[in-house]
Design a protein around this motif. Structure first.
Motif, PDB file in Angstrom:
ATOM      1  N   PHE A 286       5.002 -21.018  18.907  1.00  0.00           N
ATOM      2  CA  PHE A 286       4.913 -20.668  20.335  1.00  0.00           C
ATOM      3  C   PHE A 286       3.584 -19.992  20.690  1.00  0.00           C
ATOM      4  O   PHE A 286       3.085 -20.155  21.795  1.00  0.00           O
ATOM      5  N   GLY A 287       3.040 -19.225  19.741  1.00  0.00           N
ATOM      6  CA  GLY A 287       1.809 -18.485  20.033  1.00  0.00           C
ATOM      7  C   GLY A 287       0.565 -19.342  19.906  1.00  0.00           C
ATOM      8  O   GLY A 287      -0.126 -19.603  20.888  1.00  0.00           O
ATOM      9  N   LEU A 288       0.288 -19.800  18.674  1.00  0.00           N
ATOM     10  CA  LEU A 288      -0.966 -20.525  18.440  1.00  0.00           C
ATOM     11  C   LEU A 288      -0.925 -21.966  18.958  1.00  0.00           C
ATOM     12  O   LEU A 288      -1.848 -22.423  19.634  1.00  0.00           O
ATOM     13  N   MET A 289       0.171 -22.685  18.623  1.00  0.00           N
ATOM     14  CA  MET A 289       0.207 -24.098  19.020  1.00  0.00           C
ATOM     15  C   MET A 289       0.606 -24.256  20.486  1.00  0.00           C
ATOM     16  O   MET A 289       0.200 -25.209  21.141  1.00  0.00           O
ATOM     17  N   GLY A 290       1.398 -23.324  21.023  1.00  0.00           N
ATOM     18  CA  GLY A 290       1.871 -23.446  22.401  1.00  0.00           C
ATOM     19  C   GLY A 290       1.029 -22.675  23.400  1.00  0.00           C
ATOM     20  O   GLY A 290       0.224 -23.240  24.143  1.00  0.00           O
ATOM     21  N   LEU A 291       1.193 -21.351  23.374  1.00  0.00           N
ATOM     22  CA  LEU A 291       0.537 -20.510  24.387  1.00  0.00           C
ATOM     23  C   LEU A 291      -0.989 -20.626  24.365  1.00  0.00           C
ATOM     24  O   LEU A 291      -1.627 -20.809  25.412  1.00  0.00           O
ATOM     25  N   PHE A 352       1.206 -18.297  35.152  1.00  0.00           N
ATOM     26  CA  PHE A 352       2.258 -17.749  34.288  1.00  0.00           C
ATOM     27  C   PHE A 352       3.250 -18.859  33.906  1.00  0.00           C
ATOM     28  O   PHE A 352       3.597 -19.021  32.731  1.00  0.00           O
ATOM     29  N   ALA A 353       3.658 -19.633  34.932  1.00  0.00           N
ATOM     30  CA  ALA A 353       4.633 -20.706  34.680  1.00  0.00           C
ATOM     31  C   ALA A 353       4.039 -21.758  33.732  1.00  0.00           C
ATOM     32  O   ALA A 353       4.730 -22.255  32.833  1.00  0.00           O
ATOM     33  N   ALA A 358       3.933 -24.391  28.614  1.00  0.00           N
ATOM     34  CA  ALA A 358       3.178 -24.936  27.473  1.00  0.00           C
ATOM     35  C   ALA A 358       3.716 -24.346  26.172  1.00  0.00           C
ATOM     36  O   ALA A 358       3.926 -25.074  25.185  1.00  0.00           O
ATOM     37  N   ALA A 359       3.946 -23.027  26.162  1.00  0.00           N
ATOM     38  CA  ALA A 359       4.437 -22.370  24.939  1.00  0.00           C
ATOM     39  C   ALA A 359       5.793 -22.945  24.540  1.00  0.00           C
ATOM     40  O   ALA A 359       6.015 -23.297  23.373  1.00  0.00           O
ATOM     41  N   VAL A 366       7.541 -28.666  18.298  1.00  0.00           N
ATOM     42  CA  VAL A 366       7.134 -28.438  16.902  1.00  0.00           C
ATOM     43  C   VAL A 366       8.329 -27.959  16.078  1.00  0.00           C
ATOM     44  O   VAL A 366       8.623 -28.486  14.992  1.00  0.00           O
ATOM     45  N   LEU A 367       9.041 -26.981  16.608  1.00  0.00           N
ATOM     46  CA  LEU A 367      10.153 -26.409  15.828  1.00  0.00           C
ATOM     47  C   LEU A 367      11.330 -27.374  15.693  1.00  0.00           C
ATOM     48  O   LEU A 367      12.099 -27.284  14.727  1.00  0.00           O
ATOM     49  N   LEU A 368      11.444 -28.276  16.657  1.00  0.00           N
ATOM     50  CA  LEU A 368      12.487 -29.311  16.547  1.00  0.00           C
ATOM     51  C   LEU A 368      12.250 -30.153  15.285  1.00  0.00           C
ATOM     52  O   LEU A 368      13.174 -30.425  14.514  1.00  0.00           O
ATOM     53  N   PHE A 369      10.999 -30.535  15.072  1.00  0.00           N
ATOM     54  CA  PHE A 369      10.683 -31.352  13.889  1.00  0.00           C
ATOM     55  C   PHE A 369      10.777 -30.520  12.604  1.00  0.00           C
ATOM     56  O   PHE A 369      11.224 -31.012  11.574  1.00  0.00           O
ATOM     57  N   VAL A 370      10.360 -29.247  12.691  1.00  0.00           N
ATOM     58  CA  VAL A 370      10.487 -28.390  11.497  1.00  0.00           C
ATOM     59  C   VAL A 370      11.976 -28.214  11.158  1.00  0.00           C
ATOM     60  O   VAL A 370      12.375 -28.272   9.988  1.00  0.00           O
ATOM     61  N   GLY A 371      12.793 -28.045  12.203  1.00  0.00           N
ATOM     62  CA  GLY A 371      14.245 -27.904  11.992  1.00  0.00           C
ATOM     63  C   GLY A 371      14.810 -29.161  11.346  1.00  0.00           C
ATOM     64  O   GLY A 371      15.640 -29.084  10.423  1.00  0.00           O
TER      65      GLY A 371
END
Ligand code: SF4
Length: 478
Positions: A286-291, A352-353, A358-359, A366-371
């Motif tokens: 969420f931080g590096l790849m998203g936000l 902000f939105a 994006a995050a 990303v986390l869906l595939f990691v999951g």
């Protein structure tokens, strides 16, 4: 120079107490360099004071100068020069240095670390409060600083630089003065880039290696020989480079600590999985790849412009014009009317939105595939596998942030009429190489847990998709 260092190391070994000289020349040189740092703490402190002075000058002075004229250049105007130093050189290359030499910047040059430690030496020496040890701070501090920097246009104007960098430095001094005794409590727990630096340092091909058996075998050090690890790393049990600031103070301690080479993926594959670190996973996804990706994109995003226009029309049709005409102070939202650069409340809300979307969208995908990869690979310890696999994405996540910052470098140089040839191809190749590196790391991690080759392929495939999401999100504006 290298030979001098090696001879000094051998001499020190003969006098007793240090790591035996290695037969390999590169290892000997590295070990000697570590010892040299240990013995030259006064020189390092002198260099730190020079960095503090330059940093203070470039952070403070431009904030009180008139805005640069359109004809001004980096080499003729202090504000533009400071902007280029901070965002064109300092940030991207400090980030890159983490992956090359670990957190050497933190231990040797960082002005905040130096000032915080100095304040701590002369401060109240209180014990560190429980709230400060919360593991979520690196993620929260990074996310808040990244987003706030966009609201106040920190890359463009010197006052936000003074507010954000200067405020962070004051906070580092205050925390140092209040807590610990000669320690870098700020760096260890609250620094906004501590988490990111720690992740990237895991890729470094050098680290301070601790020989645990030698440590235990070594006789007790003489009274008064105390190891002062300023960032509070438990040196005896240290296995990775994420928390170590590479200051060199422990080099040769108990004949067990030495600066040494390692395979760049070793820590991620063989050490990072021993203890799940959910906050690091959120920081990567969420931080590096998203936000951070959203923060680099939003100004040129057609989606952002279209959404803003739609929202503005919706408001005008309802007779609500203040969100598109009101101005906030510069420390809330960008407000420089004399330069035709004003962020209205609507701009701020849409930004902000956009950052949040994006995050969530990139990090969520990303986390869906990691999951999926962690589900495929093993029924046991799925949570631990999930967080271990997420670590393989550090190269692609870190490279995206580096290239996002480096885009500022090229933009500033372009404004000066300097164009770097082949830069578009070079950054695409670099990002593709980082993506590939992430996939290779995932393949190696999957090899630790997969019960057969088919499972390993399937899990690695999902991880490749996660890395590709990072690549695609970064490449979208190009
Ligand atoms: S473990 Fe601590 S003392 Fe040793 S090099 Fe790292 S930061 Fe310095």
């Amino acid at each position: 120079m290298a030979d001098l260092l090696v001879r000094a190391h051998e001499r020190a070994y003969d006098e007793g107490g240090l790591i035996p000289p290695s037969p390999d020349r590169a290892d000997r040189w590295l070990a000697a360099a570590g010892d040299w740092l240990m013995r030259r703490q006064r020189t390092i402190q002198a260099i730190q004071w020079v960095v503090v002075a330059v940093y203070a000058f470039l952070v403070i002075v431009p904030a009180f100068l008139p805005p640069p004229q359109h004809t001004a250049h980096i080499w003729t105007n202090l504000t533009l020069f400071a902007q280029f130093v901070f965002w064109g050189i300092w940030w991207p290359f400090v980030l890159l240095s983490m992956a090359l030499v670990g957190r050497l910047w933190c231990g040797l040059l960082c002005p905040e670390g130096s000032l915080s430690e100095l304040a701590s030496r002369h401060g109240r020496g209180r014990s560190i409060p429980h709230w400060m040890k919360w593991k979520g701070w690196p993620f929260v501090a990074f996310a808040c600083t990244t987003a706030y920097g966009q609201f106040v246009s920190v890359y463009q104007y010197p006052k936000p630089v003074l507010l954000i960098l200067g405020g962070s430095t004051l906070a580092a001094i205050a925390i140092g003065y209040s807590f610990g005794r000669g320690k870098r409590v700020w760096c260890r727990y609250l620094c906004p880039v501590n988490g990111v630096f720690g992740l990237l340092a895991k890729l470094a091909p050098v680290h301070y290696r601790v020989d645990h058996e030698a440590w235990d075998r070594a006789p007790k050090p003489p009274a008064g020989t105390r190891l002062n690890c300023a960032p509070l790393v438990p040196v005896r049990t240290m296995r990775g480079a994420a928390s170590c600031h590479m200051c060199g103070r422990c080099s040769g301690f108990r004949g067990a600590v030495t600066l040494a080479r390692r395979s760049p993926g070793q820590e991620i594959v063989h050490i990072a999985g021993s203890e799940p670190k959910p906050w690091e996973t959120w920081l990567i996804a969420f931080g590096l790849m998203g936000l951070a990706t959203g923060a680099f994109h939003w100004a040129s995003s057609p989606w952002f412009v279209a959404a803003k226009q739609a929202a503005a029309e919706w408001l005008i049709n309802r007779g609500m014009t203040w969100p598109i005409s009101a101005q906030a102070p510069w420390w809330v939202l960008t407000s420089y009317p004399e330069q035709n650069d004003v962020m209205t409340p609507l701009d701020g809300a849409m930004l902000f939105a956009y950052l949040l979307a994006a995050a969530l969208a990139i990090g969520g995908a990303v986390l869906l595939f990691v999951g999926a990869a962690s589900r495929v690979i093993s029924d046991e310890n799925r949570r631990a596998r999930f967080h271990h696999l997420a670590q393989s994405l550090i190269p692609v996540a870190g490279c995206g942030v580096f290239l996002g910052l480096f885009a500022l470098t090229t933009t500033m140089l372009h404004a000066e009429g300097i164009t770097l040839p082949f830069i578009a191809t070079a950054r695409t190749l670099l990002m593709a190489a980082a993506c590939l590196w992430s996939i290779v790391l995932a393949w190696r991690i999957c090899g630790l847990y997969a019960r057969n080759r088919g499972v390993r392929f399937a899990a690695s495939g999902f991880m490749a998709l996660a890395a590709i999401v990072g690549f695609a999100a970064w490449a979208a504006p190009f």
